[in-house]
Design a protein around this motif. Sequence first.
Motif, PDB file in Angstrom:
ATOM      1  N   PRO A  65     -26.720 -21.219   0.739  1.00 56.77           N
ATOM      2  CA  PRO A  65     -25.478 -21.529   1.459  1.00 56.77           C
ATOM      3  C   PRO A  65     -25.730 -21.896   2.915  1.00 56.77           C
ATOM      4  N   VAL A  66     -24.899 -22.811   3.404  1.00 52.86           N
ATOM      5  CA  VAL A  66     -24.965 -23.247   4.801  1.00 52.86           C
ATOM      6  C   VAL A  66     -23.592 -23.046   5.433  1.00 52.86           C
ATOM      7  N   VAL A  67     -23.556 -22.303   6.533  1.00 51.44           N
ATOM      8  CA  VAL A  67     -22.311 -22.058   7.259  1.00 51.44           C
ATOM      9  C   VAL A  67     -22.446 -22.672   8.647  1.00 51.44           C
TER      10      VAL A  67
ATOM     11  N   LEU B 191     -19.512 -13.566  10.788  1.00 49.43           N
ATOM     12  CA  LEU B 191     -18.584 -12.889   9.876  1.00 49.43           C
ATOM     13  C   LEU B 191     -18.766 -13.408   8.451  1.00 49.43           C
ATOM     14  N   TYR B 192     -18.775 -14.723   8.295  1.00 46.94           N
ATOM     15  CA  TYR B 192     -18.966 -15.296   6.952  1.00 46.94           C
ATOM     16  C   TYR B 192     -20.364 -15.011   6.428  1.00 46.94           C
TER      17      TYR B 192
ATOM     18  N   GLN C 289     -23.494 -10.506  -0.725  1.00 46.23           N
ATOM     19  CA  GLN C 289     -23.493 -10.908  -2.145  1.00 46.23           C
ATOM     20  C   GLN C 289     -24.911 -11.218  -2.613  1.00 46.23           C
TER      21      GLN C 289
ATOM     22  N   LEU D 254     -12.270  -8.709   5.033  1.00 48.00           N
ATOM     23  CA  LEU D 254     -13.217  -9.348   5.950  1.00 48.00           C
ATOM     24  C   LEU D 254     -12.513  -9.788   7.234  1.00 48.00           C
TER      25      LEU D 254
ATOM     26  N   ASN E 236     -20.538 -11.674   4.846  1.00 48.75           N
ATOM     27  CA  ASN E 236     -19.927 -11.629   3.520  1.00 48.75           C
ATOM     28  C   ASN E 236     -20.844 -12.233   2.466  1.00 48.75           C
ATOM     29  N   PHE E 237     -21.345 -13.436   2.732  1.00 49.31           N
ATOM     30  CA  PHE E 237     -22.159 -14.116   1.720  1.00 49.31           C
ATOM     31  C   PHE E 237     -23.520 -13.441   1.568  1.00 49.31           C
TER      32      PHE E 237
ATOM     33  N   GLU F 218     -18.495 -25.801  -0.525  1.00 52.08           N
ATOM     34  CA  GLU F 218     -18.923 -26.189  -1.873  1.00 52.08           C
ATOM     35  C   GLU F 218     -17.696 -26.308  -2.781  1.00 52.08           C
TER      36      GLU F 218
ATOM     37  N   PHE G 140     -26.851 -20.491  -5.380  1.00 56.21           N
ATOM     38  CA  PHE G 140     -25.692 -21.225  -4.857  1.00 56.21           C
ATOM     39  C   PHE G 140     -25.779 -22.693  -5.258  1.00 56.21           C
TER      40      PHE G 140
ATOM     41  N   LYS H 117     -19.020 -24.408  -7.714  1.00 58.55           N
ATOM     42  CA  LYS H 117     -20.184 -23.736  -7.122  1.00 58.55           C
ATOM     43  C   LYS H 117     -19.818 -22.378  -6.537  1.00 58.55           C
TER      44      LYS H 117
ATOM     45  N   ALA I 147     -15.494 -21.873   3.917  1.00 60.09           N
ATOM     46  CA  ALA I 147     -16.632 -21.737   4.838  1.00 60.09           C
ATOM     47  C   ALA I 147     -17.953 -22.098   4.166  1.00 60.09           C
ATOM     48  N   LEU I 148     -17.978 -22.064   2.838  1.00 61.02           N
ATOM     49  CA  LEU I 148     -19.200 -22.428   2.119  1.00 61.02           C
ATOM     50  C   LEU I 148     -19.329 -23.934   1.921  1.00 61.02           C
TER      51      LEU I 148
ATOM     52  N   ALA J 147     -28.051 -14.720  -5.928  1.00 60.60           N
ATOM     53  CA  ALA J 147     -27.191 -15.744  -6.529  1.00 60.60           C
ATOM     54  C   ALA J 147     -27.852 -17.096  -6.353  1.00 60.60           C
TER      55      ALA J 147
ATOM     56  N   ARG K 267     -24.710 -15.215 -11.556  1.00 57.31           N
ATOM     57  CA  ARG K 267     -25.422 -15.519 -10.312  1.00 57.31           C
ATOM     58  C   ARG K 267     -24.736 -16.600  -9.512  1.00 57.31           C
ATOM     59  N   VAL K 268     -23.461 -16.348  -9.273  1.00 59.94           N
ATOM     60  CA  VAL K 268     -22.648 -17.321  -8.552  1.00 59.94           C
ATOM     61  C   VAL K 268     -21.924 -16.570  -7.435  1.00 59.94           C
ATOM     62  N   PRO K 269     -21.720 -17.222  -6.277  1.00 62.54           N
ATOM     63  CA  PRO K 269     -20.920 -16.559  -5.242  1.00 62.54           C
ATOM     64  C   PRO K 269     -19.464 -16.436  -5.683  1.00 62.54           C
TER      65      PRO K 269
ATOM     66  N   TYR L 201     -15.774  -2.079   4.665  1.00 60.01           N
ATOM     67  CA  TYR L 201     -15.756  -2.410   6.095  1.00 60.01           C
ATOM     68  C   TYR L 201     -15.540  -1.195   6.998  1.00 60.01           C
TER      69      TYR L 201
ATOM     70  N   ARG M   1     -21.073 -11.954 -10.316  1.00 64.21           N
ATOM     71  CA  ARG M   1     -22.265 -12.163  -9.472  1.00 64.21           C
ATOM     72  C   ARG M   1     -23.527 -11.835 -10.255  1.00 64.21           C
TER      73      ARG M   1
END
Lengths: 222, 222
Positions: free
Chosen positions: B94-96, B206-207, B214, A206, B210-211, A111, B222, A171, A108-109, B220, A194-196, A30, A190
């Motif tokens: 992914p959905v935020v 912000l999220y 990745q 962050l 981050n995602f 899942e 998801f 997930k 925030a995901l 990945a 292959r997973v967050p 960052y 990852r």
Amino acid sequence: MSDMIGLIRVFTTENQSIIEEHGNVISRLYGLPVMSKCIPDQPLGIFNDETEQIAIPKIVELGKQMEKDGCKLLLISCAADPAIEQLRKNVSIPVVGAGSAAALTALALGEPVGVMGITECIPAVMENLLGDSLVQYIRPEDVTNTTDLLTQAGRDKALEAARSLLSQGTKVIVFACTGFSTIGFADVLRKELRVPVIDAVEAEGLYASNFYKQLEAEPASF
Amino acid sequence: MSDMIGLIRVFTTENQSIIEEHGNVISRLYGLPVMSKCIPDQPLGIFNDETEQIAIPKIVELGKQMEKDGCKLLLISCAADPAIEQLRKNVSIPVVGAGSAAALTALALGEPVGVMGITECIPAVMENLLGDSLVQYIRPEDVTNTTDLLTQAGRDKALEAARSLLSQGTKVIVFACTGFSTIGFADVLRKELRVPVIDAVEAEGLYASNFYKQLEAEPASF
């Protein structure tokens, strides 16, 4: 030292490069200025309720000193968020904890979340925040302290544990131990699975990046 | 269009620069590639339960199309997170949502939260996430839609509302309307009131940052 992010390691070492491991991850990701310090007289860190109680006043004192030294934001760089409420009451700058940061980032995901750590139980702060999103907590077999993660056997067991989380419907994998950050295990998972993955040190960084930018823009009084 | 972040605006306009307002904030702050689209036939957006119900299938269809077009992550850029659960069930990326993102970011500070929006009640998703951290929700006087925020009178009332939140013990202000982002109101409050402000568009960005990092590192699933 002024205008920096103060990062608290909750164990004791004389080795400056070990002290700075988390701060280096955050600076690299960052671009933030981080000053890291460790608490005194606790080489084994926190590993049960008693050692947490002993650490609390030390964390509060160190945080207060870092504020006096000009830090603008504090990080308690441990997935259990030890002393976070006490420290927030004792300083006027924002305090972010690695455990809550990791859990909130996962939420925030939206899942199902699997958490991996090295303690018998998931840290209470993470369990409380994750609520119904938490599918399972797992500790890799035979891994009971961070040094176990430094061996090939330890990493193999950790990878096995991650696979087990996925087989239960997870997930997104969240680390409940900053020792996984030190060995760069998030990137291993990852790539392999292959997973967050939410790494607790990356997650505290962050939020720090967001709040620190606000402070840079205009000194806020939190 | 591939490998981008797909941002969904939950109202209808032909004006491309308006459609791209949120995406531009996110690109500027986090250096992310964002493609923005709006749902059809709903120029007034969502303003009550009925219009939310009408919007849900449109949001799901648009999100599915954006995934087909190669987007790697989706943002529902509205503080009510409309259709978020339905969309998550219908895509594999992914959905935020802006509302949950803003609430979760505020929780990382661990301080009493005041929320400001233009609807009569706080969005349910934000209320549920904030729980005991929520001190108060406020709507600025005479402000009932985002265009009211474009007038000096509207901004004055919004500043007054923010002061009122602080007088009730709020330590961090969260926006429950992306209209505040469009007028850059977070920076106004940070300067005028020296208080940390969580802007819903900044928070979803912000999220996303981050995602998305990745996903860049290794695709990945998801």
